[in-house]
Design an enzyme around this catalytic site. Structure first.
Site, short mmCIF file in Angstrom:
data_model
loop_
_atom_site.label_atom_id
_atom_site.label_comp_id
_atom_site.label_asym_id
_atom_site.label_seq_id
_atom_site.Cartn_x
_atom_site.Cartn_y
_atom_site.Cartn_z
N SER A 55 33.49 37.97 41.47
CA SER A 55 33.52 39.11 42.37
C SER A 55 34.95 39.43 42.73
CB SER A 55 32.73 38.82 43.63
OG SER A 55 31.42 39.19 43.41
N HIS A 79 32.43 42.73 49.91
CA HIS A 79 31.69 41.51 50.28
C HIS A 79 32.58 40.27 50.25
CE1 HIS A 79 30.67 40.82 45.87
NE2 HIS A 79 30.75 39.56 46.26
N ASP A 128 31.94 48.77 46.64
CA ASP A 128 32.16 47.40 47.11
C ASP A 128 33.63 46.98 46.95
OD1 ASP A 128 31.96 44.75 47.85
OD2 ASP A 128 30.17 44.34 46.65
#
Ligand code: ARG
Ligand code: ASP
Length: 720
Positions: free
Chosen positions: A656, A86, A228
């Site tokens: 992240s 992402h 991810d």
């Protein structure tokens, strides 16, 4: 009296040490003083200087800012970087089209020549961190500062940073920038020397059915089954210095890269994460907690719910629109779900009361210690929050429904230079201005813009906005909707799309061919956009009246807390600077009598599979590997394939892509999310609920190796 004071401070200190062990986003230079002993007590085998060394290489040198809002980690001597899918998403999207759809199919460069450049993408290393509090405070003392805001102003502080390091240094060191950031509300300052690389190429990405598996339904959720991650490579000039993309650039040989451990970690094992958490609100008062819940989050939840419904309808109808709006939709739902989770936590844990108790403790302590300035700061904060309530509500409504909600409200509206040029006779000037105008328009009017979708959303947003905000507080152009269109929003929106330069590509091209001042001046979409932007500016100006008082009261409140607790137990709010958080691998109980384990496996992917729902499609190749149990050396002892795990680390947005490390500092996972029950941890750490969600490095290795066959990448890495 002395004894009484001593007792009070003792009690306060004991209370503060009940702060949960895993709470905290710690600054690396303060690690030894603040946290090292606790980390070692739960398993860390390293010394502080292994993690952060001011003068020689340490783990922190392998951690980078990826793009502008994510973290990444270097994993090979050839500049290979891992981050989240992402985080790479919008870059992968840029490289995609219906003909080669890397979002859907994934992408793997099998040679360096196939790696794809991404103009605009940067990777930033932190070279040096220095406490410059004395330097900044002494400058602030000499500064007349009419605004009262210099002590927090990035511009002012960064000028000080440049002055401190000197222009000569910056000229000699290519790609190096310096920045001074305020901490603890401006009670302490650190300077960061950064090196920014701008040739960063896409090396690999799994298909979205792995990298985004579960998509928005599973976002902020545990148990999670998303792979991810994505892979990039940093390129530099022949000297290893940052350089814009060039075919002559070579892979960067970094100072440091992480070793990778495919051994995994068990429940209660030590885990730590180093990265760039964006923003937290640990020092909110009870009034700000209520404001966040009742104004900010409530507006966001209501408006986005409507907007996303409209957007999704269009996306499901048309695959081209699905690609165009994929990133916009994901971004929108992400903050939307976060707002829902935060409000849940505020109520569940009565965070208002938690903060109230802390305030009362400070008031009591201030009385005993004769520090009237701290209760005064609290009074000021209470007053400010109540005084700005109306404006803040209008501001959030305007932003969510109109400024961000409707894309064409960001059309370029400052057209004086263009109009002047068109009124004049200088052809070259006219062409130049038309070029500027086209570039500005391109910010929203580009290959990811669908006028039909924006039109549909605009109708929904305008209706909602008008039903909530009284006419007297709406942008002025709204009066025209009543007069000219009898308040019929649908008719108004359709009409302006028909008439406006921006209504369609045909209209735009027609205008560019024969640009006239008249067309610009009477363009209804531009007039509408201008009206929204003017209202935005007016509200911002009105709200900024509170800024100085707020900043100074917040500064004093935090100062009081630091004095009361002693700064050893306190970490500053996140501010996109390099931090470390540590804890343990652990599951949690989401509700009475229920318990979530800390590890998910490929079995869960197969359980969730739904070929009829785009969010849960499983690629055939992955199913084949699963059926054949072709997991290489990456599986658990019991033979299952690990996918993701949870830890008690205190992370937030910006973390992240952060490396998650075992007690020896080896890479065991890549952080990518939190559980929705835990996002209230931005206001107050929630030991019972808050978990970081981390993709297991063994799943990453398995996908690269068995799924993609990109073995050459694994050969670059140092595997333990
Ligand atoms: N919730 C994660 C974060 O805040 C992941 C977001 C990306 N994924 C998505 N489905 N929108 O960034
Ligand atoms: N998903 C977040 C990010 O992109 C991480 C989080 O909020 O926990 O940074």
């Amino acid at each position: 009296m002395k004894i009484r004071l001593f007792l009070i401070s003792l009690i306060v200190n004991i209370l503060s040490f009940q702060l949960w062990a895993d709470e905290g986003m710690w600054l690396l230079p303060l690690l030894k003083q603040q946290r090292l002993a606790e980390m070692q007590a739960i398993g860390l085998k390293l010394q502080d200087y292994d993690i952060y060394h001011p003068d020689s290489s340490s783990l922190k040198d392998a951690v980078v800012v990826f793009g502008s809002g994510c973290t990444g980690e270097v994993v090979s001597s050839n500049g290979l970087v891992l981050t989240n899918h992402h985080c790479g998403y919008s870059w992968i999207q840029q490289q995609s089209s219906l003909a080669h759809d890397y979002l859907t199919d994934g992408f793997w460069a099998m040679t360096k020549e196939q790696e794809l450049p991404n103009p605009g993408l940067t990777v930033t290393f932190i070279e040096k961190i220095e406490d410059v509090s004395d330097y900044v405070l002494s400058h602030l003392k000499q500064d007349p500062d009419s605004t009262g805001m210099n002590f927090l102003s990035p511009k002012y502080l960064n000028n000080l940073a440049k002055e401190k390091i000197g222009q000569a240094f910056l000229q000699e060191h290519i790609g190096v920038e310096v920045e001074i950031k305020p901490f603890y509300g401006g009670n302490q300052y650190f300077m960061f020397t950064k090196k920014i690389y701008s040739d960063v190429r896409l090396v690999g990405a799994p298909p979205s059915s792995i990298g985004k598996f579960g998509a928005d339904t599973d976002n902020w959720m545990w148990p999670r089954h998303t792979g991810d991650f994505s892979v990039f490579r940093i390129y530099a000039d022949a000297n290893g210095d940052p350089a814009p993309y060039a075919t002559t650039n070579v892979p960067l040989h970094p100072k440091r890269w992480f070793k990778i451990s495919a051994q995994g970690i068990e429940d209660n094992d030590f885990a730590m994460m180093i990265g760039f958490p964006g923003r937290t609100y640990k020092y909110y008062t009870s009034w700000e907690v209520a404001e966040r819940r009742d104004v900010d989050n409530t507006v966001r939840i209501n408006i986005r719910n409507l907007r996303q419904e409209a957007m999704l309808e269009e996306m499901l109808k048309d695959p081209a629109i699905r690609i165009q709006y994929a990133s916009k939709y994901a971004g929108s739902t992400n903050a939307y779900k976060n707002a829902i989770g935060m409000n849940w936590a505020i109520n569940k844990h009565d965070l208002e009361q938690v903060k109230r108790e802390e305030q009362e403790k400070l008031i009591l302590w201030s009385k005993q210690s004769d520090k009237p300035e701290y209760p005064k700061a609290l009074q000021a904060l209470e007053w400010i929050v109540s005084a700005r309530k109306d404006l803040r509500f209008r501001s959030w409504m305007l932003d969510e429904a109109l400024s961000r909600g409707i894309e064409f409200t960001s059309a370029p509206v400052n057209l004086n230079a263009l109009i002047d040029a068109l009124n004049g006779t200088d052809k070259a000037k006219q062409e130049e201005q038309i070029r500027f105008f086209t570039t500005a328009a391109n910010r929203f009017f580009n290959k990811n813009y669908s006028p039909e979708t924006d039109m549909k959303i605009a109708k929904v947003m305008l209706k909602e906005y008008r039903s909530i905000i009284p006419a007297s507080s709406q942008p002025t152009y709204f009066a025209r909707i009543d007069k000219q269109y009898k308040g019929d929003i649908d008719r108004f929106v359709e009409a302006i799309f028909k008439q406006s330069i921006f209504g369609s590509e045909t209209n735009f091209n027609a205008f560019i061919k024969h640009p006239t001042v008249k067309a610009l001046e009477k363009d209804p979409m531009l007039l509408f956009a201008k009206s929204v932007q003017d209202e935005r500016a007016a509200i911002t100006a009105a709200l900024s009246e509170f800024d100085t008082d707020y900043a100074s009261a917040h500064h004093d409140y935090v100062k009081g807390l630091l004095e009361m607790y002693g700064d050893r137990a306190n970490f500053p709010d996140a501010n996109s600077t390099l931090r470390l958080t540590y804890g343990q691998k652990k599951g949690y109980s989401p509700r009475d009598a229920d318990y979530y384990l800390s590890q998910t496996t490929l079995e869960g992917v197969m359980e969730k599979e739904d070929p009829d729902n785009w969010e849960f499609v499983v690629p055939q190749h992955l199913k084949d590997l699963y059926a054949a149990k072709d997991f290489g050396a990456y599986c658990l002892k019991d033979g299952r394939m690990p996918v993701a795990f949870t830890a008690t680390t205190h992370s937030t947005g910006g973390n992240s892509g952060s490396p998650v490390l075992n007690n020896k500092g080896e890479l065991v996972g890549i952080n990518f999310d939190r559980n929705w029950e835990g996002v209230g941890g931005d206001l107050q750490y929630l030991p019972d609920y808050q978990r970081s969600i981390i993709v297991d490095i063994r799943y990453v290795l398995f996908i690269i190796d068995k799924y993609a066959g990109a073995v050459h990448l694994l050969n670059e890495m140092d595997m333990e």
